[in-house]
Scaffold this active site. Structure first.
Site, mmCIF file in Angstrom:
data_model
loop_
_atom_site.group_PDB
_atom_site.id
_atom_site.type_symbol
_atom_site.label_atom_id
_atom_site.label_comp_id
_atom_site.label_asym_id
_atom_site.label_seq_id
_atom_site.Cartn_x
_atom_site.Cartn_y
_atom_site.Cartn_z
ATOM 1 N N GLU A 249 7.082 4.385 13.110
ATOM 2 C CA GLU A 249 7.123 3.367 12.055
ATOM 3 C C GLU A 249 7.475 4.016 10.729
ATOM 4 O OE1 GLU A 249 3.672 0.939 11.712
ATOM 5 O OE2 GLU A 249 3.405 0.770 13.871
ATOM 6 N N LYS A 251 7.026 5.056 7.034
ATOM 7 C CA LYS A 251 5.809 5.340 6.267
ATOM 8 C C LYS A 251 6.057 4.927 4.822
ATOM 9 C CE LYS A 251 2.274 8.869 5.607
ATOM 10 N NZ LYS A 251 1.916 8.620 4.225
ATOM 11 N N ARG A 256 -3.004 1.400 1.031
ATOM 12 C CA ARG A 256 -3.399 0.879 2.327
ATOM 13 C C ARG A 256 -4.311 -0.322 2.082
ATOM 14 N NH1 ARG A 256 -5.166 4.508 7.257
ATOM 15 N NH2 ARG A 256 -5.537 2.913 8.799
ATOM 16 N N ARG A 271 -8.287 1.822 1.070
ATOM 17 C CA ARG A 271 -8.525 2.886 2.029
ATOM 18 C C ARG A 271 -9.951 3.394 1.928
ATOM 19 N NH1 ARG A 271 -8.517 8.186 2.626
ATOM 20 N NH2 ARG A 271 -7.227 9.168 4.191
ATOM 21 N N GLU A 301 0.431 -1.644 4.516
ATOM 22 C CA GLU A 301 0.620 -0.870 3.289
ATOM 23 C C GLU A 301 1.273 -1.788 2.267
ATOM 24 O OE1 GLU A 301 -0.479 2.312 3.371
ATOM 25 O OE2 GLU A 301 0.493 3.309 1.674
ATOM 26 N N PHE A 341 0.821 -3.112 9.782
ATOM 27 C CA PHE A 341 1.074 -2.162 10.863
ATOM 28 C C PHE A 341 0.010 -2.125 11.951
ATOM 29 C CE2 PHE A 341 -0.410 0.581 7.249
ATOM 30 C CZ PHE A 341 -1.625 0.997 7.784
ATOM 31 N N ARG A 416 -9.429 10.995 12.180
ATOM 32 C CA ARG A 416 -8.051 11.484 12.142
ATOM 33 C C ARG A 416 -7.751 12.031 13.526
ATOM 34 N NH1 ARG A 416 -5.259 12.363 7.735
ATOM 35 N NH2 ARG A 416 -6.972 12.473 6.275
#
Ligand code: AMP
Length: 585
Positions: A249, A251, A256, A271, A301, A341, A416
């Protein structure tokens, strides 16, 4: 619980420089808590009265604190100001004056955690005419009954000057130890926390309903979940070798947004899960018009763009939209588009355990054509060449790069993982990605810089395994003169007298500060060095060669959101592979 117990704990936490001791102190405090007060204790430990997403912020100005101290202790404001100059902290002023007060215990009621919390909560939520007077009275009410040590914290907490250095991970671990006797349960608590972003609430559920309720934790619309984060890669080859056929995708470099919708109500969380609903009226409207669901949680985003040309603006423009005032004007000048997204929840279905391809397909079905909401651009690729081509086309159009996504991975809240991998454009002679580092101290500066009072900062990365901050560089480049002055001012506000317990450092800066601010830096290279503690193996840690700041303090990142030691090690390895690759060529 008596507030005295909490004040004594704060005092001990403030004095310790050892992380293990910090954990012991916290765990023994939490072992004494019960279901009726554990949430309050946790909020107070963090200098808050509610989870950040609620937008309920405790805060008073120094002027009000000075007035309250003067009135509570029967001295005039000038005297308070004089003591403030002498002691450097209004909490210590209140402590000194409370100590001078005679016969105070005669009619006073001992303070409880509950009463202090209630008054603070009312201070945080007071608004409109008469609210200043009300805040003053609530503060005086507490100070009247406070012992000296209690007075110190009653003033520091609402001033935002509680510098205990306890982060979310430390609290979760202490809760696990206090309630189950072992650290093991921390993971479960963390999952619950990832789904509701409210430490106080998680603790309350644990104390009230027990560990099973933590296992069965559910997502609620209106309460943000902690966002999934991306790992980084150095090349398209690396991504394809990890993921095989995957989605790529575009960026976008904006904010966010986690958007919640329930009927005609919309919430927008950042975020960091701050409530930004009021800042982005066009996204509220866009969601109501274009998102086809009664109830939903999705992510995207938001980025400012030029309506005339359709071009995206750089982050510096988009950031203009993060403001409390002048929202309407800013929305006209820099309208936002939201590139959705991911889908987290829709009409009774929790999509987080479902694979990306299913979440994305459902997201695509639910977004209707319109002006504000759009889908993030996406392609499916199987080869490094195709991925590279898409990456180049994104960079050419001024985008930051791409985020590749594992087609079969669930949505992993608050972590993450390799389910998302970012590849960003890089600049010659620089690392392929910037690092977000935490400021832990500063140096006063010699020669020409001594006039600014700050010559450089000591920065650290986050060690997720041990919940500490380990130093990686001294940064003195990239600052303008104004920034040096501004930085000193900001850091003096959070200065602490000794190394904070969660900071691991061999170096001793002139001034230590609470690990609070994240700043972005770049460097030529990551090297091994005996001076820094990041990734320390007994002989060497990791360090940045020619580090310099790019940009300014990242208000959208908490210290625990900084680049981690583990990522630094990964970046170091990738850099080695690239160099070795060149040598072979
Ligand atoms: P970074 O902040 O550099 O770690 O990059 C991850 C961030 O990229 C996410 O937190 C999002 O804010 C942002 N982002 C932009 N476009 C996308 C996308 N298509 N998918 C996921 N994240 C994206």
């Amino acid at each position: 619980m008596e507030f005295r117990v909490l004040a004594e704990t704060f005092d001990r936490l403030e004095r310790t420089s050892a992380r293990l001791e910090l954990m012991d102190i916290l765990a023994s405090l939490l072992a004494r808590a019960d279901a009726s007060n554990v949430d309050k204790i946790i909020y107070l430990l963090q200098g808050r009265v509610a989870a950040p997403y609620t937008g309920i912020e405790l805060g008073i100005g120094e002027k009000l604190a000075i007035q309250a101290i003067a009135r509570a202790f029967g001295v005039n404001a000038d005297e308070v100001e004089r003591l403030y100059k002498e002691l450097g902290d209004l909490g210590s002023v209140a402590e000194r004056l409370a100590g001078n007060k005679k016969q105070m215990t005669l009619f006073s009621q001992p303070l409880t955690v509950e009463r202090v919390y209630d008054n603070f909560y009312r201070i945080a939520t007071a608004s409109g005419s008469g609210s200043q007077e009300l805040k003053l009275r609530l503060l005086i009410d507490l100070l009247n009954d406070a012992e000296p040590l209690e007075a110190r914290y009653i003033v520091r907490i609402p001033l935002g000057k509680l510098r205990l250095g306890v982060g979310d991970a430390t609290i979760l671990e202490a809760l696990a130890i206090a309630r189950t006797g072992s650290r093991e349960f921390k993971e479960r608590l963390e999952r619950a926390y990832n789904l509701c972003s409210d430490l106080g609430y998680v603790a309350k559920v644990l104390y009230e309903k027990g560990p099973e309720a933590i296992q069965n934790f559910k997502i609620v619309v209106g309460i943000p979940i902690r966002p999934a984060l991306a790992q980084r890669a150095q090349s398209a080859e690396e991504i394809v070798s990890r993921l095989g056929t995957c989605a790529a995708e575009a960026k976008y470099d904006g904010f966010r947004c986690q958007i919640h919708k329930k009927g005609d109500k919309v919430w927008i969380f950042s975020r960091r899960l701050e409530n930004m609903t009021n800042m982005f009226p066009e996204i509220i409207e866009g969601t109501l018009k274009q998102f086809d669901a009664e109830e939903a949680i999705f992510e995207g985003e938001a980025i400012a763009y030029n309506e005339e040309t359709g071009e995206f603006y750089p982050f510096q423009m988009t950031i203009q939209r993060k403001r409390k005032y002048g929202i309407k004007e800013a929305a006209e000048e820099y309208p936002l588009k939201l590139f959705a997204f991911d889908l987290i929840y829709a009409d009774g279905v929790d999509y987080t355990p479902k694979p990306y391809k299913e979440r994305r397909a459902e997201l695509e079905k639910r977004i209707k054509k319109g002006d504000v909401l759009d889908l993030s651009e996406k392609v499916i690729v199987s080869t490094a060449e195709d991925l590279e081509k898409f990456f180049e086309s994104c960079v050419e159009r001024g985008l930051e790069g791409i985020v590749a996504k594992d087609l079969n991975a669930p949505y992993i809240a608050g972590a993450r993982k390799w389910a998302w991998i970012k590849l960003k454009r890089s600049y010659r002679g620089e690392l392929s990605d910037t690092l977000d580092v935490v400021i832990v101290g500063y140096y006063k500066g010699r020669g020409k810089r001594s006039q600014f009072g700050l010559g450089g900062i000591l920065v650290a990365v986050y060690d997720k395994d041990e919940d500490t901050f380990r130093t990686i560089a001294k940064v003195g480049s990239g600052f303008t003169e104004e920034q040096l002055v501004e930085m000193k001012k900001i850091l003096d506000e959070i200065a602490v007298p000794h190394r904070p317990a969660r900071v691991v450092s061999f170096l001793e800066p002139d001034v230590w500060v609470e690990p609070k601010y994240v700043i972005t830096v770049t460097a030529d290279e990551i090297t091994r060095s005996p001076n820094h503690t990041a990734g320390w193996d007994g002989k060497r840690g990791y360090a940045l060669r020619f580090p310099r700041i790019v940009g300014w303090i990242r208000s959208d990142k908490a210290p625990e959101d900084a680049t981690t030691v583990q990522e630094v090690v990964e970046m170091y390895k990738q850099q080695r592979t690239v160099i070795t690759g060149d040598e072979n060529a």
